[in-house]
Every structure is written in C-alpha cells, then in structure tokens.
Design a protein around this motif. Structure first.
Motif, PDB file in Angstrom:
ATOM      1  N   ALA A  68      72.229 142.153 115.564  1.00  0.00           N
ATOM      2  CA  ALA A  68      73.463 141.893 114.821  1.00  0.00           C
ATOM      3  C   ALA A  68      73.227 141.838 113.318  1.00  0.00           C
ATOM      4  O   ALA A  68      74.132 142.173 112.528  1.00  0.00           O
ATOM      5  CB  ALA A  68      74.073 140.576 115.307  1.00  0.00           C
ATOM      6  N   GLU A  69      72.033 141.414 112.905  1.00  0.00           N
ATOM      7  CA  GLU A  69      71.739 141.375 111.465  1.00  0.00           C
ATOM      8  C   GLU A  69      71.773 142.777 110.877  1.00  0.00           C
ATOM      9  O   GLU A  69      72.281 142.996 109.771  1.00  0.00           O
ATOM     10  CB  GLU A  69      70.357 140.755 111.237  1.00  0.00           C
ATOM     11  CG  GLU A  69      70.239 139.310 111.706  1.00  0.00           C
ATOM     12  CD  GLU A  69      68.803 138.830 111.676  1.00  0.00           C
ATOM     13  OE1 GLU A  69      68.576 137.664 111.325  1.00  0.00           O
ATOM     14  OE2 GLU A  69      67.899 139.642 112.007  1.00  0.00           O
ATOM     15  N   PHE A  70      71.245 143.741 111.634  1.00  0.00           N
ATOM     16  CA  PHE A  70      71.236 145.127 111.175  1.00  0.00           C
ATOM     17  C   PHE A  70      72.647 145.723 111.175  1.00  0.00           C
ATOM     18  O   PHE A  70      73.080 146.323 110.183  1.00  0.00           O
ATOM     19  CB  PHE A  70      70.314 145.959 112.060  1.00  0.00           C
ATOM     20  CG  PHE A  70      70.498 147.439 111.931  1.00  0.00           C
ATOM     21  CD1 PHE A  70      70.228 148.089 110.726  1.00  0.00           C
ATOM     22  CD2 PHE A  70      70.967 148.202 113.004  1.00  0.00           C
ATOM     23  CE1 PHE A  70      70.410 149.454 110.599  1.00  0.00           C
ATOM     24  CE2 PHE A  70      71.149 149.567 112.880  1.00  0.00           C
ATOM     25  CZ  PHE A  70      70.869 150.199 111.679  1.00  0.00           C
ATOM     26  N   THR A  71      73.359 145.532 112.274  1.00  0.00           N
ATOM     27  CA  THR A  71      74.701 146.134 112.335  1.00  0.00           C
ATOM     28  C   THR A  71      75.643 145.496 111.318  1.00  0.00           C
ATOM     29  O   THR A  71      76.595 146.125 110.856  1.00  0.00           O
ATOM     30  CB  THR A  71      75.291 146.013 113.753  1.00  0.00           C
ATOM     31  OG1 THR A  71      75.270 144.632 114.163  1.00  0.00           O
ATOM     32  CG2 THR A  71      74.491 146.839 114.746  1.00  0.00           C
ATOM     33  N   ASP A  72      75.362 144.240 110.956  1.00  0.00           N
ATOM     34  CA  ASP A  72      76.184 143.606 109.915  1.00  0.00           C
ATOM     35  C   ASP A  72      76.050 144.354 108.593  1.00  0.00           C
ATOM     36  O   ASP A  72      77.022 144.488 107.846  1.00  0.00           O
ATOM     37  CB  ASP A  72      75.749 142.146 109.748  1.00  0.00           C
ATOM     38  CG  ASP A  72      76.589 141.425 108.697  1.00  0.00           C
ATOM     39  OD1 ASP A  72      77.817 141.338 108.878  1.00  0.00           O
ATOM     40  OD2 ASP A  72      76.001 140.972 107.681  1.00  0.00           O
ATOM     41  N   ILE A  73      74.837 144.855 108.300  1.00  0.00           N
ATOM     42  CA  ILE A  73      74.641 145.652 107.076  1.00  0.00           C
ATOM     43  C   ILE A  73      75.530 146.894 107.119  1.00  0.00           C
ATOM     44  O   ILE A  73      76.204 147.241 106.139  1.00  0.00           O
ATOM     45  CB  ILE A  73      73.158 146.054 106.936  1.00  0.00           C
ATOM     46  CG1 ILE A  73      72.284 144.816 106.755  1.00  0.00           C
ATOM     47  CG2 ILE A  73      72.962 147.024 105.774  1.00  0.00           C
ATOM     48  CD1 ILE A  73      70.785 145.108 106.812  1.00  0.00           C
ATOM     49  N   LEU A  74      75.556 147.542 108.274  1.00  0.00           N
ATOM     50  CA  LEU A  74      76.355 148.763 108.394  1.00  0.00           C
ATOM     51  C   LEU A  74      77.846 148.461 108.221  1.00  0.00           C
ATOM     52  O   LEU A  74      78.568 149.192 107.519  1.00  0.00           O
ATOM     53  CB  LEU A  74      76.119 149.418 109.768  1.00  0.00           C
ATOM     54  CG  LEU A  74      74.667 149.739 110.150  1.00  0.00           C
ATOM     55  CD1 LEU A  74      74.627 150.515 111.466  1.00  0.00           C
ATOM     56  CD2 LEU A  74      73.965 150.524 109.042  1.00  0.00           C
ATOM     57  N   HIS A  75      78.298 147.378 108.845  1.00  0.00           N
ATOM     58  CA  HIS A  75      79.723 147.040 108.735  1.00  0.00           C
ATOM     59  C   HIS A  75      80.094 146.673 107.296  1.00  0.00           C
ATOM     60  O   HIS A  75      81.197 147.017 106.833  1.00  0.00           O
ATOM     61  CB  HIS A  75      80.048 145.880 109.686  1.00  0.00           C
ATOM     62  CG  HIS A  75      80.068 146.280 111.127  1.00  0.00           C
ATOM     63  ND1 HIS A  75      80.949 147.223 111.637  1.00  0.00           N
ATOM     64  CD2 HIS A  75      79.300 145.881 112.180  1.00  0.00           C
ATOM     65  CE1 HIS A  75      80.733 147.381 112.942  1.00  0.00           C
ATOM     66  NE2 HIS A  75      79.735 146.579 113.298  1.00  0.00           N
ATOM     67  N   LYS A 102      76.586 161.321 122.907  1.00  0.00           N
ATOM     68  CA  LYS A 102      76.216 160.190 123.773  1.00  0.00           C
ATOM     69  C   LYS A 102      74.770 160.228 124.251  1.00  0.00           C
ATOM     70  O   LYS A 102      74.321 159.281 124.882  1.00  0.00           O
ATOM     71  CB  LYS A 102      77.185 160.112 124.961  1.00  0.00           C
ATOM     72  CG  LYS A 102      78.594 159.709 124.540  1.00  0.00           C
ATOM     73  CD  LYS A 102      79.520 159.522 125.734  1.00  0.00           C
ATOM     74  CE  LYS A 102      80.886 159.032 125.266  1.00  0.00           C
ATOM     75  NZ  LYS A 102      81.835 158.852 126.393  1.00  0.00           N
ATOM     76  N   PHE A 103      74.064 161.306 123.931  1.00  0.00           N
ATOM     77  CA  PHE A 103      72.625 161.303 124.226  1.00  0.00           C
ATOM     78  C   PHE A 103      71.893 160.305 123.341  1.00  0.00           C
ATOM     79  O   PHE A 103      70.785 159.887 123.645  1.00  0.00           O
ATOM     80  CB  PHE A 103      72.030 162.699 124.025  1.00  0.00           C
ATOM     81  CG  PHE A 103      72.194 163.608 125.212  1.00  0.00           C
ATOM     82  CD1 PHE A 103      72.203 163.111 126.500  1.00  0.00           C
ATOM     83  CD2 PHE A 103      72.331 164.978 125.021  1.00  0.00           C
ATOM     84  CE1 PHE A 103      72.333 163.957 127.596  1.00  0.00           C
ATOM     85  CE2 PHE A 103      72.464 165.831 126.118  1.00  0.00           C
ATOM     86  CZ  PHE A 103      72.468 165.313 127.404  1.00  0.00           C
ATOM     87  N   HIS A 104      72.484 159.938 122.217  1.00  0.00           N
ATOM     88  CA  HIS A 104      71.847 158.951 121.329  1.00  0.00           C
ATOM     89  C   HIS A 104      72.906 157.959 120.859  1.00  0.00           C
ATOM     90  O   HIS A 104      73.621 158.192 119.886  1.00  0.00           O
ATOM     91  CB  HIS A 104      71.203 159.634 120.123  1.00  0.00           C
ATOM     92  CG  HIS A 104      70.437 158.668 119.258  1.00  0.00           C
ATOM     93  ND1 HIS A 104      69.999 158.979 117.998  1.00  0.00           N
ATOM     94  CD2 HIS A 104      70.032 157.383 119.483  1.00  0.00           C
ATOM     95  CE1 HIS A 104      69.348 157.954 117.487  1.00  0.00           C
ATOM     96  NE2 HIS A 104      69.374 156.959 118.366  1.00  0.00           N
ATOM     97  N   MET A 105      73.000 156.848 121.589  1.00  0.00           N
ATOM     98  CA  MET A 105      73.920 155.777 121.220  1.00  0.00           C
ATOM     99  C   MET A 105      73.160 154.766 120.363  1.00  0.00           C
ATOM    100  O   MET A 105      72.002 154.454 120.637  1.00  0.00           O
ATOM    101  CB  MET A 105      74.466 155.086 122.475  1.00  0.00           C
ATOM    102  CG  MET A 105      75.116 156.025 123.480  1.00  0.00           C
ATOM    103  SD  MET A 105      76.680 156.689 122.888  1.00  0.00           S
ATOM    104  CE  MET A 105      77.718 155.234 123.064  1.00  0.00           C
ATOM    105  N   MET A 106      73.804 154.246 119.315  1.00  0.00           N
ATOM    106  CA  MET A 106      73.146 153.186 118.536  1.00  0.00           C
ATOM    107  C   MET A 106      73.210 151.880 119.317  1.00  0.00           C
ATOM    108  O   MET A 106      74.309 151.410 119.666  1.00  0.00           O
ATOM    109  CB  MET A 106      73.792 153.010 117.166  1.00  0.00           C
ATOM    110  CG  MET A 106      73.058 151.967 116.327  1.00  0.00           C
ATOM    111  SD  MET A 106      73.749 151.731 114.694  1.00  0.00           S
ATOM    112  CE  MET A 106      73.126 153.191 113.852  1.00  0.00           C
ATOM    113  N   ALA A 107      72.054 151.322 119.587  1.00  0.00           N
ATOM    114  CA  ALA A 107      71.977 150.142 120.438  1.00  0.00           C
ATOM    115  C   ALA A 107      72.862 149.015 119.926  1.00  0.00           C
ATOM    116  O   ALA A 107      72.904 148.724 118.723  1.00  0.00           O
ATOM    117  CB  ALA A 107      70.523 149.665 120.521  1.00  0.00           C
TER     118      ALA A 107
END
Length: 359
Positions: A68-75, A102-107
C-alpha cells in the motif's frame, strides 16, 4: 576510455533548485538494466542522482516502500498531489491476452500494468524507456510473442507500441529510448542527468529517439580486433582472435553504440570478452533470422555489410585486403593466443636522420 567525472566537477553543473522526481517501474523483462545501472561509475549512481537533483520516488531495487505504501505513491501522482518529472519503464509492455494486459497485473491493484503505465505517462514531464524491451519490445517479444509484448512507442521496428507514435510527454518530447540489452549504466545516468538539468532536447535524439550521445558512434569504433578487420583476417570459431564479422555474426560495423570506447566497468565490452556484437541497441535484434554467432551470406559475401559501405566497394576492398594479409595476422586469426608476434625489434628511430644515419 572516457575519463570518470569527479563529484566536484558534477556539482559545478549547478543542479536545479527544485528536485526532479523520478519513478522507475519494471514490466516484461529480466531486470538486467537495473542491475547494470547499479554498477554505474564515474559518477556512481547515487552521486549522479544527487548532483542532478534527482529525487527517487520509487525504484524496485532502491526503495523500501512496498504494498500500500507503493500504490499510495502512484495514486498521489495521478491525483496531482505528487509531481512526476521522469517516468522510467524497464521491460516491455505486456498487452496480452488479446490486448487486455492481464498477463501482467500490478499486484494489489487489480489493474493491468499497461493501464498504470498509460495513466502515469500522461502525468509525467518526461517518459524514458530503459532498455530495448521498453523501447521496442526486445527479448520479451521474441518468437511468437504470445504475451503481446511491445515497447512504449515502438512495436519492433514499427512506430506505435503501447503509447502510440504520436505520444508526447508534458515536456513535448517523445519517449526517450535508451536502447540496449542491457543498457550501459552511463547511457542511462548521463541521459537522466541531462533531462534533470533541462538540457536534453529532441535534437539530441536519433531517428529511433535514442540519445545520440552514444548512437552517433559504431561498436566497431575502438574494437580491439580492428587490425584483423582491416586485412579481413577472420575468426572461424569461438575463442579465435580474428575479426568476427565474416563468419561469427559480428554486427559491430553496423551497430550504433559506443561500447568499445565507453567500456563497461572501465574495461569490458562484448567484443573484448570474445563475443560477437549482436546489435542489441536496434529494434528486432532478438530475431536475426539465423544463429547469433553465424554470418548469413550470399555467394560467400556477408549480407550485412558495414554501415555506409556500398557492396561493390566492400567486395573490392576485401579482395585487396585479403591479398595483402600479413602471415602474422592470417595465422593468429584462427588461434586462441598470439602464435606469431610482430617482427622487428620495435626500437624507435629516434636519434637517426631520415636517411638512417646516426646524428
């Protein structure tokens, strides 16, 4: 060899007062370009980033944030709360199956990686493709390409890719393609520093949007086997000392890069390690249509001739060169060590007149 740049010299370049933020994502690739970048020297990676005022928002090998720390940067970037100056992608964009990504979904996000790349690219001041996979599709796109791998703005040799040939980042520049497999660490660092300083322009890009700082050169420049090339004294098998163009698939006379003058880790290149150049900075290098270590020919003449060399000239010059090949080079070319050293004492003529008389 390029002279390493000292930290003091770099600091004189006066980095921008405002930090230039950088986000580095990885998609369909091996991570080799990151490993290469971590070996940067003259300057090293951290010194280069600090001197150029580059603030790393996130890099898979340098950052601690995860989940979540990483995805928060993206958001925060997408909401406009966090400015993004440089978006780097390493690895190809995986569009399969059937264009869904969909072969590569961001976790942890439930979204395909390609959707994140598209959204972040629209918010970035500069977009940089690091490596031939991100630039053109690269090794990931080889074979039948079931994963539908493409580059950011190229699909192999064809303009397009994930973002389209008309894509321009907020700076007005197309995707900067730092091609190579992997890229030389200083190609990447030098380009990112130039971008951060605000001095990188479209005029500094070649016809494939690669930085001309390294593609205005040929791998052939500085090749340690140049004497064998000049006399067409050719290697016939791996470990032979001779030129690898005629039989061993070497494309150094066509490949645009400065690998033999800007050495890897100060001393190495593919050719200096005994391996033929496979032109990894070019699109579709991964599909040459023949084994990498084999030179395709028609009537005994290599199909891929040196850049800017008309075929008739090459045939004529090659014939003359072979007729004049010294025995030393002819014998050493097919040996794995020097069998015949240069003749003569090697003593200089200093102290003698042009007529050979002692002064």
């Amino acid at each position: 060899m390029n002279k390493p740049v000292s930290k003091t010299e770099i600091e004189k370049l006066s980095p921008k007062a405002e930090k230039q933020t950088l986000l580095w994502l990885q998609s369909g690739g091996c991570g080799g370009c990151s490993l290469s970048l971590l070996c940067a020297e003259g300057p090293d990676l951290i010194t280069g980033f600090e001197a150029a005022g580059i603030e790393v928002l996130w890099h898979p090998s340098l950052s601690l944030e995860t989940g979540a720390e990483f995805t928060d940067i993206l958001h925060r970037i997408l909401s406009g709360e966090q400015r993004l100056d440089i978006l780097c992608l390493e690895g190809s964009a995986m569009c399969g199956p059937n264009g869904t990504g969909k072969f590569h979904m961001m976790a942890g996000t439930g979204r395909p990686m390609i959707d994140w790349i598209k959204d972040l690219s629209s918010h970035a001041k500069h977009v940089v493709a690091v490596g031939s996979c991100a630039a053109f599709g690269g090794i990931t796109a080889a074979g039948d390409n079931e994963v539908e791998a493409v580059g950011l703005s190229y699909d192999g040799k064809e303009p397009g890719g994930l973002l389209g040939s008309d894509f321009r980042s907020q700076s007005g520049l197309p995707v900067v393609n730092i091609a190579g497999c992997p890229t030389h660490p200083n190609w990447v660092l030098e380009t990112l520093m130039s971008v951060a300083f605000g001095s990188f322009t479209e005029a500094q890009m070649d016809d494939l949007e690669r930085p001309r700082s390294y593609t205005d050169h040929l791998v052939h420049h500085g090749c340690p086997r140049n004497e064998f090339y000049e006399f067409k004294a050719s290697a016939e098998q791996p470990s032979d000392l001779g030129c690898m163009m005629e039989h061993m698939g070497c494309l150094g006379t066509q490949a645009r890069a400065d690998c033999n003058t800007r050495l890897w880790n100060g001393s190495g290149s593919c050719l200096r390690g005994g391996y033929a150049c496979i032109n990894c900075t070019a699109p579709k290098f991964e599909e040459p249509g023949h084994p990498f270590m084999e030179t395709p020919k028609i009537a005994g003449i290599p199909i891929g001739l040196p850049t800017d060399m008309p075929k008739a000239w090459f045939v004529a010059l090659a014939s003359l060169s072979k007729a004049a090949t010294p025995d030393r080079l002819r014998e050493n070319a097919t040996a794995d060590h020097i069998k015949v050293p240069p003749s003569g004492s090697g003593a200089s003529n200093r102290g003698t007149t042009r007529e050979g008389k002692k002064k």
